[in-house]
Design a protein around this motif. Sequence first.
Motif, PDB file in Angstrom:
ATOM      1  N   LEU A 311      -1.715 -10.522   8.280  1.00 29.11           N
ATOM      2  CA  LEU A 311      -1.389 -11.287   7.081  1.00 29.11           C
ATOM      3  C   LEU A 311      -1.477 -10.425   5.824  1.00 29.11           C
ATOM      4  N   ILE A 312      -2.557  -9.661   5.705  1.00 27.80           N
ATOM      5  CA  ILE A 312      -2.753  -8.844   4.503  1.00 27.80           C
ATOM      6  C   ILE A 312      -1.983  -7.534   4.574  1.00 27.80           C
ATOM      7  N   TRP A 326      -7.106  -4.027   0.201  1.00 31.35           N
ATOM      8  CA  TRP A 326      -8.291  -3.447   0.840  1.00 31.35           C
ATOM      9  C   TRP A 326      -9.559  -4.191   0.407  1.00 31.35           C
ATOM     10  N   ILE A 327      -9.610  -4.583  -0.873  1.00 27.07           N
ATOM     11  CA  ILE A 327     -10.768  -5.343  -1.349  1.00 27.07           C
ATOM     12  C   ILE A 327     -10.853  -6.686  -0.634  1.00 27.07           C
ATOM     13  N   VAL A 328      -9.703  -7.371  -0.496  1.00 26.24           N
ATOM     14  CA  VAL A 328      -9.684  -8.663   0.195  1.00 26.24           C
ATOM     15  C   VAL A 328     -10.097  -8.499   1.654  1.00 26.24           C
ATOM     16  N   ILE A 331     -13.954  -7.902   1.788  1.00 26.13           N
ATOM     17  CA  ILE A 331     -14.788  -9.046   1.409  1.00 26.13           C
ATOM     18  C   ILE A 331     -14.586 -10.230   2.338  1.00 26.13           C
ATOM     19  N   VAL A 332     -13.351 -10.454   2.773  1.00 22.20           N
ATOM     20  CA  VAL A 332     -13.027 -11.662   3.533  1.00 22.20           C
ATOM     21  C   VAL A 332     -13.139 -11.441   5.044  1.00 22.20           C
ATOM     22  N   VAL A 333     -12.974 -10.204   5.502  1.00 21.94           N
ATOM     23  CA  VAL A 333     -12.915  -9.956   6.947  1.00 21.94           C
ATOM     24  C   VAL A 333     -14.100  -9.130   7.433  1.00 21.94           C
ATOM     25  N   TYR A 334     -14.255  -7.911   6.916  1.00 17.29           N
ATOM     26  CA  TYR A 334     -15.188  -6.960   7.518  1.00 17.29           C
ATOM     27  C   TYR A 334     -16.647  -7.372   7.304  1.00 17.29           C
TER      28      TYR A 334
END
Length: 458
Positions: A311-312, A326-328, A331-334
């Motif tokens: 998606l990203i 990369w920020i998303v 913060i949202v995944v890793y």
Amino acid sequence: ITTFIPVVNLIGGCSFSSIVGGADTSYLPPSINTTGLSDKVAAWVVNGTANPTTTFAYFPQSQSTIFLGDGGGSASSLSFYSLWKVDSGGAAPEVMLNTTLSNPSSLILVSNGTLACFVSSLVYDYSWAVIACTDGINISTTEPLQGIQWDLLADDDLIWFKVNASDVYSARPKEGLSTLELHDGIYTSESTAVINNREQCNTRSLSLGVLFFSAIPVFVAAVMLQIRHEVPSMTPAAYLALTTMLVALAFVIKPSFTEVDSLLSWWLPLSSLILLICNIFGFLTNRIHSSMLSWSTNFSGIVFMLGMSRLIQVPFGYNNDALWSWIVATIVVYFPLIALSIILEKILLMVLGAIGILFDVWRLVTFLTESLPDSIKTPVTFVVLALAGIAVAAFGLFLNKHQDQFSNIVKNWSSRNLSRWILNEPDHNFPRTYPSVNGEEIEIGRAIAAVEKAVAVS
């Protein structure tokens, strides 16, 4: 299959003959006019029944052989795909095509094998192509046409081909290919609509078949096995069946549906996130046993990471150079995957999060070194990787040292806020029943609870 196909066709609004019709033209839609065409050409117009293709042809009159492929040698002059000619004298193969033609295909024999014809694309634009014929010595070609189809038909001394799937041409190779005859009136606007409708009908019927005879039965069977017998590996099977149901339903509703990529790009991360949330709730309320939790959490974690990456579009995709993506992702995944690994005590989620952090480090290194001269790029890369490795190791030691503390915080929070849903029976971390030696089922969890109660009383 013979019983079910008419049922599926009826549900999909299709006639049985439109799905399995053969070469005969008895079911020919009235808007396709085959008057004046031979049976062979009529079958080709209706069903696309073209001549079988070959990869070589021998011409006795010139004692030469032509073939499609490479020249059979390791030298650069022989190692590319083209139309080659070999004379009977045993000389090395030589290329027959000129430099403006490439990618020859659909080689068929014409005029009792005295000629061979094929389609060849233009080098500068593959959407343009020519029909070419050869007797093993010379090659004649048509004028370049855009949209030539690759299904050729030889009928006596004529060669037939289509342009843009609706214009039908014929030519006489023995007389050269400079004169082409366009056969008007075979396909009309109405017949094109009929063909498109038949294609959509086939797509809807196939999707209905997948939906009712594959996806739904697999989903129901997986759910029943998981509920009745607590088979933990059924979670991935049920999820994959549900995903297949979604895609098949999309094609049932709209056979011309072209947004499968966008559909899966949103479905995979959102559905796996919901599954992860359910796993967390089940773990905190003691409603899911450990083996089922492992299968479900590990599978949903993998799907969530892959789905969010799709998606990203990071780390591999068109957003690879966008800082916000990369920020998303971080913060949202890793980081959430690492946090979930601590809460649920599943090491695979920690591994997935660590892989994501390594992707971050790799992108940071490439960002810092892409504009540096080569003389200092290697030392800078080494320093950045060393510092990142130290930071990751320190973060891992910190998590390992405080893991019990984090787990207690989560358990205390769940005890305060989820007390009404928490089950205190201890058998939820084990399969509830096992067959005994004589075939009767023993409720292991309840037996353990009874023993613990007796010990507490004594």
